[in-house]
Design a protein around this motif. Sequence first.
Motif, PDB file in Angstrom:
ATOM      1  N   HIS A  28     -53.047  37.662 -14.360  1.00 28.12           N
ATOM      2  CA  HIS A  28     -53.822  36.664 -13.623  1.00 28.12           C
ATOM      3  C   HIS A  28     -54.082  35.428 -14.489  1.00 28.12           C
ATOM      4  N   TYR A  29     -54.375  35.650 -15.771  1.00 30.94           N
ATOM      5  CA  TYR A  29     -54.666  34.513 -16.645  1.00 30.94           C
ATOM      6  C   TYR A  29     -53.440  33.623 -16.837  1.00 30.94           C
ATOM      7  N   PHE A  30     -52.297  34.229 -17.141  1.00 31.86           N
ATOM      8  CA  PHE A  30     -51.100  33.428 -17.395  1.00 31.86           C
ATOM      9  C   PHE A  30     -50.624  32.718 -16.131  1.00 31.86           C
ATOM     10  N   GLU A  31     -50.825  33.334 -14.972  1.00 32.02           N
ATOM     11  CA  GLU A  31     -50.495  32.658 -13.716  1.00 32.02           C
ATOM     12  C   GLU A  31     -51.380  31.429 -13.543  1.00 32.02           C
ATOM     13  N   ARG A  75     -50.846  24.399 -17.660  1.00 34.95           N
ATOM     14  CA  ARG A  75     -51.273  23.833 -18.930  1.00 34.95           C
ATOM     15  C   ARG A  75     -50.057  23.535 -19.796  1.00 34.95           C
ATOM     16  N   LYS A  76     -50.218  22.558 -20.636  1.00 40.70           N
ATOM     17  CA  LYS A  76     -49.101  22.136 -21.479  1.00 40.70           C
ATOM     18  C   LYS A  76     -48.733  23.210 -22.490  1.00 40.70           C
ATOM     19  N   ARG A  77     -49.728  23.861 -23.061  1.00 44.98           N
ATOM     20  CA  ARG A  77     -49.466  24.835 -24.125  1.00 44.98           C
ATOM     21  C   ARG A  77     -50.565  25.892 -24.127  1.00 44.98           C
ATOM     22  N   VAL A  78     -50.166  27.147 -24.157  1.00 47.23           N
ATOM     23  CA  VAL A  78     -51.103  28.267 -24.243  1.00 47.23           C
ATOM     24  C   VAL A  78     -50.672  29.157 -25.398  1.00 47.23           C
ATOM     25  N   GLU A  79     -51.560  29.330 -26.355  1.00 43.56           N
ATOM     26  CA  GLU A  79     -51.259  30.152 -27.526  1.00 43.56           C
ATOM     27  C   GLU A  79     -51.583  31.620 -27.240  1.00 43.56           C
ATOM     28  N   VAL A  80     -50.665  32.509 -27.590  1.00 49.03           N
ATOM     29  CA  VAL A  80     -50.901  33.940 -27.407  1.00 49.03           C
ATOM     30  C   VAL A  80     -50.442  34.698 -28.654  1.00 49.03           C
ATOM     31  N   ARG A  81     -50.979  35.890 -28.800  1.00 50.88           N
ATOM     32  CA  ARG A  81     -50.571  36.762 -29.897  1.00 50.88           C
ATOM     33  C   ARG A  81     -49.679  37.865 -29.365  1.00 50.88           C
ATOM     34  N   ALA A  82     -48.561  38.074 -30.016  1.00 47.68           N
ATOM     35  CA  ALA A  82     -47.585  39.053 -29.548  1.00 47.68           C
ATOM     36  C   ALA A  82     -48.168  40.460 -29.500  1.00 47.68           C
ATOM     37  N   ASP A  83     -48.971  40.814 -30.506  1.00 51.49           N
ATOM     38  CA  ASP A  83     -49.480  42.184 -30.556  1.00 51.49           C
ATOM     39  C   ASP A  83     -50.590  42.449 -29.548  1.00 51.49           C
ATOM     40  N   TYR A  84     -51.107  41.399 -28.901  1.00 55.32           N
ATOM     41  CA  TYR A  84     -52.123  41.590 -27.870  1.00 55.32           C
ATOM     42  C   TYR A  84     -51.507  41.751 -26.476  1.00 55.32           C
ATOM     43  N   LEU A  85     -50.233  41.406 -26.343  1.00 55.34           N
ATOM     44  CA  LEU A  85     -49.610  41.340 -25.024  1.00 55.34           C
ATOM     45  C   LEU A  85     -49.307  42.718 -24.448  1.00 55.34           C
ATOM     46  N   LEU A  86     -49.496  42.811 -23.121  1.00 52.17           N
ATOM     47  CA  LEU A  86     -49.203  44.048 -22.399  1.00 52.17           C
ATOM     48  C   LEU A  86     -48.164  43.838 -21.303  1.00 52.17           C
ATOM     49  N   ILE A  87     -47.778  42.585 -21.057  1.00 53.58           N
ATOM     50  CA  ILE A  87     -46.865  42.281 -19.961  1.00 53.58           C
ATOM     51  C   ILE A  87     -45.689  41.444 -20.453  1.00 53.58           C
ATOM     52  N   GLU A  88     -44.647  41.384 -19.635  1.00 55.39           N
ATOM     53  CA  GLU A  88     -43.490  40.539 -19.909  1.00 55.39           C
ATOM     54  C   GLU A  88     -43.858  39.089 -19.593  1.00 55.39           C
ATOM     55  N   ILE A  89     -43.606  38.181 -20.516  1.00 50.22           N
ATOM     56  CA  ILE A  89     -44.075  36.803 -20.344  1.00 50.22           C
ATOM     57  C   ILE A  89     -42.956  35.770 -20.340  1.00 50.22           C
ATOM     58  N   SER A  90     -41.704  36.203 -20.257  1.00 50.44           N
ATOM     59  CA  SER A  90     -40.589  35.261 -20.376  1.00 50.44           C
ATOM     60  C   SER A  90     -40.591  34.198 -19.278  1.00 50.44           C
ATOM     61  N   LYS A  91     -41.200  34.503 -18.124  1.00 53.32           N
ATOM     62  CA  LYS A  91     -41.190  33.526 -17.029  1.00 53.32           C
ATOM     63  C   LYS A  91     -42.216  32.416 -17.226  1.00 53.32           C
ATOM     64  N   TYR A  92     -43.124  32.582 -18.168  1.00 54.87           N
ATOM     65  CA  TYR A  92     -44.148  31.563 -18.416  1.00 54.87           C
ATOM     66  C   TYR A  92     -43.663  30.639 -19.530  1.00 54.87           C
ATOM     67  N   LYS A  93     -43.212  29.463 -19.159  1.00 53.82           N
ATOM     68  CA  LYS A  93     -42.542  28.578 -20.106  1.00 53.82           C
ATOM     69  C   LYS A  93     -43.485  27.805 -21.020  1.00 53.82           C
ATOM     70  N   SER A 101     -44.461  30.210 -31.530  1.00 54.27           N
ATOM     71  CA  SER A 101     -43.117  29.918 -31.034  1.00 54.27           C
ATOM     72  C   SER A 101     -43.106  29.909 -29.513  1.00 54.27           C
ATOM     73  N   ASN A 102     -42.480  28.877 -28.940  1.00 54.02           N
ATOM     74  CA  ASN A 102     -42.416  28.737 -27.492  1.00 54.02           C
ATOM     75  C   ASN A 102     -41.467  29.772 -26.895  1.00 54.02           C
ATOM     76  N   VAL A 103     -41.906  30.427 -25.792  1.00 47.33           N
ATOM     77  CA  VAL A 103     -41.060  31.437 -25.157  1.00 47.33           C
ATOM     78  C   VAL A 103     -40.025  30.819 -24.240  1.00 47.33           C
ATOM     79  N   GLY A 104     -40.159  29.531 -23.940  1.00 46.92           N
ATOM     80  CA  GLY A 104     -39.194  28.865 -23.072  1.00 46.92           C
ATOM     81  C   GLY A 104     -39.417  27.375 -23.109  1.00 46.92           C
TER      82      GLY A 104
END
Length: 267
Positions: free
Chosen positions: A107-110, A115-133, A140-143
């Motif tokens: 819900h948050y990433f949707e 937003r222009k840029r959202v910083e996230v930590r890889a070890d906190y992630l629980l979902i696939e995020i490749s669609k969020y550019k 590092s930018n995922v897209g």
Amino acid sequence: MALQTTGLEFFYLSVDFFENDKILLVEQELGSRATLLVLRLLARIYHKGYFCRWGKDECLLFTRRLPEGCTADYVQQVVDALLERGFFSKVQYEKFGILTSESIQGHYFEAAQRRKRVEVRADYLLIEISKYKNLYVDGSNVGISTENVDMKTGNVNMKSQSKAEESKAEQKNEKDSSSFCSPEKKRIFAEKETFSSIPVDGKRRNTSGLVEALQQWGIGDDNLYKIVGYCDYGVIGHPIWKILADMRMSGGRIHQPLAFIWSRLRV
């Protein structure tokens, strides 16, 4: 290195929230106050981003603003029950001391996509995020994002004057040929023209939210984008938001929404 996150002003809540088995079980075990605490915990998380840190100190501070009788021990019991039932990720809590879940992150990433840029930590992630550019995982930018969009104003910021001029030329060509387009292409053109016309004046707007709300009432594209422009592109505080709220509370008594909206706007 501390992670900087930016929270939301509003957060998603399913109409089935109070019928969720996990919530019902926690409420049955710890009383109806537990449901209120869940909502306040969600508000705390989304206020900070897609997770919030949780430990003894955070629990004590969280308890300070709760009604009498909601002690720190009781709050922790609710959190523990939510973790045991999978409402929050027990793995992330035990490993990092944070409260989060797959649905919260989704819900948050949707909500933060514009937003222009959202910083996230890889070890906190629980979902696939490749669609969020617009996500930057550990820097590092995922897209590659095709647009530079400010969520607070809903404005598309052109990176250079030449790009702005190029865009205007494209819009002119599209406008000249729009009368020969299919209805779907006309809709896309009208939407693009509307969003490119949003003033860059620092005002907070929810243009896309206004468009969606009008579409839900069956307002056709021609009138829809006229209303959007008339209402200063959904600027926060405009009377249109009160009008839409009144329509939602009307109980189905409004049979001509377009006429109703214009009659209220022109009062």
